[in-house]
Design a protein around this motif. Sequence first.
Motif, PDB file in Angstrom:
ATOM      1  N   ARG A 157       0.837  -1.211   0.000  1.00 42.69           N
ATOM      2  CA  ARG A 157       0.000   0.000   0.000  1.00 42.69           C
ATOM      3  C   ARG A 157       0.865   1.252   0.000  1.00 42.69           C
ATOM      4  O   ARG A 157       1.834   1.344   0.739  1.00 42.69           O
ATOM      5  CB  ARG A 157      -0.927   0.004   1.204  1.00 42.69           C
ATOM      6  CG  ARG A 157      -1.923  -1.134   1.124  1.00 42.69           C
ATOM      7  CD  ARG A 157      -2.748  -1.238   2.377  1.00 42.69           C
ATOM      8  NE  ARG A 157      -3.523  -2.454   2.335  1.00 42.69           N
ATOM      9  CZ  ARG A 157      -4.844  -2.492   2.382  1.00 42.69           C
ATOM     10  NH1 ARG A 157      -5.538  -1.386   2.479  1.00 42.69           N
ATOM     11  NH2 ARG A 157      -5.474  -3.643   2.345  1.00 42.69           N
ATOM     12  N   GLU A 187       0.231   5.566  -0.036  1.00 41.47           N
ATOM     13  CA  GLU A 187      -0.828   6.524   0.270  1.00 41.47           C
ATOM     14  C   GLU A 187      -0.292   7.939   0.203  1.00 41.47           C
ATOM     15  O   GLU A 187       0.914   8.160   0.335  1.00 41.47           O
ATOM     16  CB  GLU A 187      -1.408   6.237   1.646  1.00 41.47           C
ATOM     17  CG  GLU A 187      -1.947   4.821   1.728  1.00 41.47           C
ATOM     18  CD  GLU A 187      -2.493   4.454   3.080  1.00 41.47           C
ATOM     19  OE1 GLU A 187      -2.571   5.322   3.968  1.00 41.47           O
ATOM     20  OE2 GLU A 187      -2.853   3.289   3.250  1.00 41.47           O
ATOM     21  N   GLU A 229      -5.150   6.200  -1.916  1.00 37.14           N
ATOM     22  CA  GLU A 229      -4.419   4.982  -1.562  1.00 37.14           C
ATOM     23  C   GLU A 229      -4.365   4.098  -2.802  1.00 37.14           C
ATOM     24  O   GLU A 229      -5.339   4.020  -3.555  1.00 37.14           O
ATOM     25  CB  GLU A 229      -5.142   4.256  -0.430  1.00 37.14           C
ATOM     26  CG  GLU A 229      -4.553   2.919  -0.086  1.00 37.14           C
ATOM     27  CD  GLU A 229      -5.333   2.197   1.006  1.00 37.14           C
ATOM     28  OE1 GLU A 229      -4.788   1.236   1.538  1.00 37.14           O
ATOM     29  OE2 GLU A 229      -6.470   2.596   1.311  1.00 37.14           O
ATOM     30  N   LYS A 271      -3.419   0.088  -3.839  1.00 43.17           N
ATOM     31  CA  LYS A 271      -3.143  -1.252  -3.337  1.00 43.17           C
ATOM     32  C   LYS A 271      -2.613  -2.069  -4.511  1.00 43.17           C
ATOM     33  O   LYS A 271      -3.229  -2.088  -5.572  1.00 43.17           O
ATOM     34  CB  LYS A 271      -4.416  -1.886  -2.796  1.00 43.17           C
ATOM     35  CG  LYS A 271      -4.961  -1.189  -1.580  1.00 43.17           C
ATOM     36  CD  LYS A 271      -6.361  -1.601  -1.205  1.00 43.17           C
ATOM     37  CE  LYS A 271      -6.582  -3.067  -1.079  1.00 43.17           C
ATOM     38  NZ  LYS A 271      -7.909  -3.410  -0.533  1.00 43.17           N
ATOM     39  N   ARG A 330     -10.122   8.537  -0.648  1.00 45.21           N
ATOM     40  CA  ARG A 330     -10.626   8.444   0.722  1.00 45.21           C
ATOM     41  C   ARG A 330     -10.686   9.832   1.356  1.00 45.21           C
ATOM     42  O   ARG A 330     -10.091  10.774   0.863  1.00 45.21           O
ATOM     43  CB  ARG A 330      -9.708   7.563   1.572  1.00 45.21           C
ATOM     44  CG  ARG A 330      -9.452   6.181   1.004  1.00 45.21           C
ATOM     45  CD  ARG A 330      -8.456   5.429   1.863  1.00 45.21           C
ATOM     46  NE  ARG A 330      -9.033   5.131   3.144  1.00 45.21           N
ATOM     47  CZ  ARG A 330      -9.544   3.955   3.481  1.00 45.21           C
ATOM     48  NH1 ARG A 330      -9.537   2.969   2.637  1.00 45.21           N
ATOM     49  NH2 ARG A 330     -10.050   3.765   4.661  1.00 45.21           N
ATOM     50  N   SER A 381      -7.044   4.922   6.504  1.00 37.65           N
ATOM     51  CA  SER A 381      -7.881   3.969   7.230  1.00 37.65           C
ATOM     52  C   SER A 381      -7.460   3.966   8.697  1.00 37.65           C
ATOM     53  O   SER A 381      -6.360   4.389   9.047  1.00 37.65           O
ATOM     54  CB  SER A 381      -7.735   2.567   6.630  1.00 37.65           C
ATOM     55  OG  SER A 381      -6.407   2.111   6.786  1.00 37.65           O
ATOM     56  N   GLU A 382      -8.310   3.495   9.556  1.00 39.59           N
ATOM     57  CA  GLU A 382      -8.036   3.493  10.997  1.00 39.59           C
ATOM     58  C   GLU A 382      -6.734   2.775  11.315  1.00 39.59           C
ATOM     59  O   GLU A 382      -5.991   3.193  12.187  1.00 39.59           O
ATOM     60  CB  GLU A 382      -9.196   2.864  11.769  1.00 39.59           C
ATOM     61  CG  GLU A 382     -10.455   3.690  11.759  1.00 39.59           C
ATOM     62  CD  GLU A 382     -10.291   5.052  12.404  1.00 39.59           C
ATOM     63  OE1 GLU A 382      -9.623   5.141  13.461  1.00 39.59           O
ATOM     64  OE2 GLU A 382     -10.806   6.028  11.852  1.00 39.59           O
ATOM     65  N   GLU A 383      -6.435   1.693  10.590  1.00 38.42           N
ATOM     66  CA  GLU A 383      -5.206   0.964  10.870  1.00 38.42           C
ATOM     67  C   GLU A 383      -3.972   1.748  10.450  1.00 38.42           C
ATOM     68  O   GLU A 383      -2.882   1.469  10.897  1.00 38.42           O
ATOM     69  CB  GLU A 383      -5.226  -0.400  10.194  1.00 38.42           C
ATOM     70  CG  GLU A 383      -5.387  -0.337   8.692  1.00 38.42           C
ATOM     71  CD  GLU A 383      -5.753  -1.688   8.104  1.00 38.42           C
ATOM     72  OE1 GLU A 383      -5.526  -2.716   8.774  1.00 38.42           O
ATOM     73  OE2 GLU A 383      -6.260  -1.718   6.993  1.00 38.42           O
ATOM     74  N   LYS A 384      -4.139   2.787   9.616  1.00 36.91           N
ATOM     75  CA  LYS A 384      -3.017   3.594   9.167  1.00 36.91           C
ATOM     76  C   LYS A 384      -2.846   4.877   9.960  1.00 36.91           C
ATOM     77  O   LYS A 384      -1.808   5.513   9.877  1.00 36.91           O
ATOM     78  CB  LYS A 384      -3.200   3.977   7.696  1.00 36.91           C
ATOM     79  CG  LYS A 384      -3.243   2.806   6.764  1.00 36.91           C
ATOM     80  CD  LYS A 384      -1.862   2.223   6.653  1.00 36.91           C
ATOM     81  CE  LYS A 384      -1.816   1.000   5.798  1.00 36.91           C
ATOM     82  NZ  LYS A 384      -2.371   1.087   4.519  1.00 36.91           N
TER      83      LYS A 384
END
Length: 92
Positions: A23, A25, A49, A51, A63, A67-70
């Motif tokens: 990924r 971004e 982003e 992928k 986006r 994302s929350e994980e990033k």
Amino acid sequence: MNRVTQAIIENGQFTGMIRGYDRYEMFFNEPIGYRISPDGSRILLYYGEIKINADDQYHVIPRTRPSEEKLGIYRSMERPNVIPSIYSFLAL
């Protein structure tokens, strides 16, 4: 969309491999598209982003933010990569 894709490939931040995809971004100074909310309003998108899987197949995701994980990655950075004006995914 091709210009946004190219900008992310050339200048985006590699953020690791998650669920089998590399990924990359990037934040943009100007909107790259918009999302239509259930109430009909438009939410401008400033973050992209890309992928990429093991077969070099890729897709770009506009986006509102990482994302929350990033989010933890960007909180630890002084400033993410930002480039000037990129054409929108959608006509605004």
